[in-house]
Motif scaffolding. Structure first.
Motif, short mmCIF file in Angstrom:
data_model
loop_
_atom_site.label_atom_id
_atom_site.label_comp_id
_atom_site.label_asym_id
_atom_site.label_seq_id
_atom_site.Cartn_x
_atom_site.Cartn_y
_atom_site.Cartn_z
N ALA A 510 -48.71 -56.26 -31.91
CA ALA A 510 -48.93 -56.28 -30.46
C ALA A 510 -47.76 -56.86 -29.69
CB ALA A 510 -50.20 -57.07 -30.14
N GLY A 511 -46.96 -57.69 -30.33
CA GLY A 511 -45.86 -58.34 -29.63
C GLY A 511 -44.53 -57.62 -29.72
N LEU A 512 -44.48 -56.46 -30.35
CA LEU A 512 -43.22 -55.73 -30.52
C LEU A 512 -42.66 -55.28 -29.18
CD1 LEU A 512 -41.15 -54.34 -32.42
CD2 LEU A 512 -42.67 -52.35 -32.44
N LEU A 513 -41.35 -55.49 -28.98
CA LEU A 513 -40.65 -55.02 -27.79
C LEU A 513 -39.73 -53.87 -28.15
CD1 LEU A 513 -39.63 -58.43 -26.14
CD2 LEU A 513 -41.65 -57.01 -25.67
N ALA A 514 -39.55 -52.96 -27.21
CA ALA A 514 -38.73 -51.78 -27.47
C ALA A 514 -37.31 -52.16 -27.87
CB ALA A 514 -38.72 -50.89 -26.23
N GLY A 515 -36.75 -53.16 -27.22
CA GLY A 515 -35.39 -53.57 -27.54
C GLY A 515 -35.24 -54.10 -28.95
N GLU A 516 -36.32 -54.62 -29.51
CA GLU A 516 -36.26 -55.13 -30.88
C GLU A 516 -36.08 -54.00 -31.88
OE1 GLU A 516 -39.02 -59.11 -30.20
OE2 GLU A 516 -39.95 -57.25 -30.86
N ILE A 517 -36.58 -52.82 -31.55
CA ILE A 517 -36.38 -51.65 -32.41
C ILE A 517 -34.88 -51.35 -32.53
CG2 ILE A 517 -36.84 -49.18 -32.65
CD1 ILE A 517 -39.47 -49.68 -31.12
N GLU A 518 -34.19 -51.42 -31.40
CA GLU A 518 -32.74 -51.18 -31.42
C GLU A 518 -32.00 -52.24 -32.21
OE1 GLU A 518 -32.24 -48.96 -27.11
OE2 GLU A 518 -32.31 -51.15 -27.16
N ASP A 519 -32.43 -53.48 -32.09
CA ASP A 519 -31.77 -54.55 -32.82
C ASP A 519 -31.94 -54.40 -34.33
OD1 ASP A 519 -31.01 -55.67 -30.41
OD2 ASP A 519 -32.71 -57.04 -30.31
N THR A 520 -33.07 -53.84 -34.74
CA THR A 520 -33.36 -53.67 -36.16
C THR A 520 -32.69 -52.43 -36.73
OG1 THR A 520 -35.52 -54.70 -35.79
CG2 THR A 520 -35.27 -53.47 -37.83
N LEU A 521 -32.34 -51.48 -35.89
CA LEU A 521 -31.91 -50.16 -36.32
C LEU A 521 -30.74 -50.16 -37.32
CD1 LEU A 521 -32.60 -47.17 -35.89
CD2 LEU A 521 -30.92 -47.13 -34.05
N PRO A 522 -29.65 -50.91 -37.11
CA PRO A 522 -28.55 -50.87 -38.08
C PRO A 522 -28.98 -51.28 -39.49
CG PRO A 522 -27.81 -51.84 -36.03
CD PRO A 522 -29.30 -51.73 -35.92
N ALA A 523 -29.81 -52.31 -39.60
CA ALA A 523 -30.29 -52.73 -40.92
C ALA A 523 -31.21 -51.68 -41.52
CB ALA A 523 -31.01 -54.07 -40.81
N THR A 524 -32.02 -51.04 -40.70
CA THR A 524 -32.90 -49.97 -41.16
C THR A 524 -32.07 -48.82 -41.74
OG1 THR A 524 -34.63 -50.49 -39.56
CG2 THR A 524 -34.60 -48.25 -40.42
N TYR A 525 -31.03 -48.45 -41.03
CA TYR A 525 -30.15 -47.37 -41.48
C TYR A 525 -29.51 -47.72 -42.83
CZ TYR A 525 -26.66 -43.62 -41.06
OH TYR A 525 -25.90 -42.50 -41.27
N GLN A 526 -29.05 -48.96 -42.95
CA GLN A 526 -28.42 -49.39 -44.19
C GLN A 526 -29.41 -49.37 -45.35
OE1 GLN A 526 -25.43 -49.75 -44.96
NE2 GLN A 526 -25.55 -50.76 -46.97
N ARG A 527 -30.63 -49.82 -45.12
CA ARG A 527 -31.64 -49.80 -46.18
C ARG A 527 -31.95 -48.37 -46.61
NH1 ARG A 527 -33.39 -54.88 -44.04
NH2 ARG A 527 -34.28 -53.93 -42.17
N MET A 528 -32.00 -47.45 -45.66
CA MET A 528 -32.24 -46.06 -46.01
C MET A 528 -31.13 -45.53 -46.90
SD MET A 528 -32.53 -42.67 -43.55
CE MET A 528 -30.73 -42.56 -43.42
N LEU A 529 -29.88 -45.84 -46.56
CA LEU A 529 -28.76 -45.38 -47.38
C LEU A 529 -28.84 -45.94 -48.79
CD1 LEU A 529 -25.70 -45.63 -44.93
CD2 LEU A 529 -27.10 -43.64 -45.47
N MET A 530 -29.21 -47.20 -48.92
CA MET A 530 -29.30 -47.83 -50.24
C MET A 530 -30.40 -47.16 -51.07
SD MET A 530 -26.89 -50.03 -50.32
CE MET A 530 -27.32 -50.98 -51.79
N GLU A 531 -31.50 -46.80 -50.46
CA GLU A 531 -32.59 -46.13 -51.17
C GLU A 531 -32.19 -44.74 -51.64
OE1 GLU A 531 -36.07 -48.23 -48.43
OE2 GLU A 531 -35.79 -46.06 -48.40
N MET A 532 -31.31 -44.09 -50.90
CA MET A 532 -30.93 -42.71 -51.21
C MET A 532 -29.86 -42.63 -52.29
SD MET A 532 -30.89 -41.20 -47.31
CE MET A 532 -30.35 -39.55 -47.78
N ARG A 533 -29.20 -43.74 -52.57
CA ARG A 533 -28.11 -43.71 -53.56
C ARG A 533 -28.66 -43.64 -54.98
NH1 ARG A 533 -25.14 -47.27 -49.68
NH2 ARG A 533 -23.33 -46.04 -49.05
#
Length: 533
Positions: A510-533
């Protein structure tokens, strides 16, 4: 990955045994083991030590027997309820029932509604309820005893909204949910989460009852991915990292900003500068080399001060602080679009008549690819046919159900009753890619292909998340190149939802803010790349 119907899923299992030598009994063991691992990692020993396992007599119940045996062997002593006589269990399920009994577990047979009434109270005290009653091969309406059980479990969990039980978790599919996409005629278990096997089923992704799955997880039990692609005939695909394996996701060592495009975002109005800021940051965070926000001059200082990396262009304002129609003059537009890769239009621009004239003129004139969102879509209310009258070959629309309803001139409920069909019709009619937002966001293409996303969570139901998505879509396309338009859009949808999921890993939805999604995005992208390797 392709989504499968019930017959295709059965065929994948059969060919896994015939071609690849994995016995059906081993597939059931793999399924139960994968579900047990999911249960343990998601809810832990404390919760699963108070687990009630509800099993039917078929293969879904067989999976449940394997889960129960693993819990028993770990010393957690689950409560196992078989909704039939033990003698009625056949095949692989019977073998796993025998193994479960050998492990020392106690199985209670429930064959009448009166017996169910006697045990319903103790099941209501469970911290986790595992649904292994009916599987993906279900045909027809659930009636009788099992219908009562499903309805009562939903009452116990208040349709998966109460704090106790902590979770209702479905093995392979929520009992009562048809696999092929048709609406259910009877009750369906409302699960907090579903762990399905091999591939998602069409009904779990796009049916009216797909929300009954809760959070959907797909677990591999040994069937080769090639079989899914060979035997699946649907044009419905599930968005997951494997969809992006052929994209240029890793930057070359000699990269420079010019390689990753220049996004021009038309956004913002007086009182809605935040939408422009969020869209601009979303494009930067998702990989665009350069981002310019074109915005009414009255709010430009706010946007310019919000993010140092975002460039700005002033637009003439109306008296109420929105984009004036005068900005659509050909010379002004040419100057703005000089050197740009693609446009994102709509976040926070408002519905002033002049602003709407600007948007329709812009879409008609530009040859650049366009992502059209929010009030940019509202400019075409009642004249959606005009969307096909344009120069650009690449147009993506991102309506939520209400916006789609207005564009089509139908009710919101009509859109929600057939989300996939509506999105496919729109994509064909408008010769555009349509991203219908909501639970299980759907991306459809003019040629009838569809991609369904299951990342994301209810915390994202908040102002600003759509603006973030617009920016992310612009950024992924800009980053990967226009030649990857379709998959880049799918990637943007997936990353948006997954970053939302990872943003609440240690906090309440309930407390999630839209801007927090953007702040998390680079780490999310990196984790996706690591899973795909």
């Amino acid at each position: 990955m392709k989504a499968l119907n019930a017959v295709e899923m059965s065929e994948v299992d059969r060919f896994t045994t015939e071609r690849h030598g994995i016995p059906s009994l081993q597939l059931m063991e793999n399924a139960g083991t994968q579900f047990f691992n999911f249960l343990s990692s998601s809810y832990g020993d404390v919760a699963t030590s108070y687990a009630a396992i509800l099993c039917g007599k078929g293969n879904n119940g067989g999976d449940g027997f394997v889960v129960a045996r693993h819990l028993q062997e770990k010393g957690l002593k689950p409560s196992v309820y078989l909704f039939n006589e033990q003698a009625a269990v056949r095949g692989d399920a019977a073998e796993n029932l025998a193994r479960l009994k050998k492990s020392g577990a106690t199985i209670q047979e429930i064959t009448t509604c009166a017996q169910w009434e006697q045990v319903r109270g103790e099941i209501a005290k469970s911290r986790v309820i595992v649904d292994a009653l009916l599987g993906t091969g279900l045909k027809g309406k659930v009636e009788g005893l099992l219908a009562s059980v499903i309805e009562d479990v939903n009452k116990i969990s208040c349709n998966a909204t109460s704090l106790r039980p902590e979770a209702v978790v479905a093995v392979d599919t929520p009992s009562g949910l048809p696999s092929d996409g048709e609406p259910s005629d009877g009750p369906v278990i409302r699960a907090h989460a579903t762990a399905t096997f091999t591939a998602p089923k069409i009904g779990q992704l796009v049916s009216r009852d797909s929300p009954c799955c809760g959070r959907l997880y797909v677990r591999d039990i040994g069937s080769p991915r090639e079989l899914i692609e060979e035997l699946g005939k649907s044009k419905v695909r599930w968005i997951e990292p494997g969809e992006f394996s052929e994209l240029p996701l890793v930057r070359q060592a000699d990269s420079h900003k010019g390689k990753f495009g220049h996004v021009l975002i038309f956004a913002g109005s007086l009182g809605k500068s935040g939408a422009a800021i969020l869209a601009g940051r979303g494009a930067l965070r998702s990989g665009s080399g350069l981002v310019t926000v074109a915005t009414p001059d009255v709010i430009l200082p706010v946007i310019a001060a919000s993010q140092a990396e975002v460039m700005t262009e002033p637009l003439t304002s109306t008296k109420v602080g929105t984009i004036a129609a005068a900005n659509s003059k050909a010379g002004r537009l040419r100057a703005l679009m000089q050197g740009k890769t693609l446009l994102a239009v709509g976040p926070g621009i408002g519905t002033h008549k002049e602003t709407q004239r600007f948007v329709t003129s812009l879409i008609r004139q530009t040859a650049l690819p366009v992502i059209l969102d929010a009030d940019g879509l509202n400019a075409f209310d009642g004249r959606a046919r005009d969307l096909a009258k344009r120069k650009t070959q690449l147009l993506a629309l991102t309506p939520h159900p209400g916006e789609m309803a207005r564009l089509f001139g139908v009710s919101n409920s009509a859109v929600q009753a057939d989300r996939l069909g509506t999105a496919l019709k729109a994509a064909k009619a408008w010769k555009a890619h349509v991203i219908l937002k909501g639970f299980h966001t759907i991306l459809t293409t003019p040629d009838g292909q569809s991609y369904v996303n299951t990342s994301g969570n209810p915390g994202m139901a908040k102002g600003g998340t759509g603006d973030v998505l617009t920016g992310i879509l612009a950024g992924t396309v800009s980053h990967l190149g226009l030649q990857h338009w379709e998959r880049a859009l799918a990637l943007g949808v997936y990353l948006h939802g997954r970053a939302g999921d990872e943003s609440i890993a240690q906090s309440a939805e309930a407390g999630l803010l839209a801007g927090e999604i953007e702040d998390t995005l680079p780490a999310t992208y990196q984790r996706m790349l690591m899973e795909m390797r």
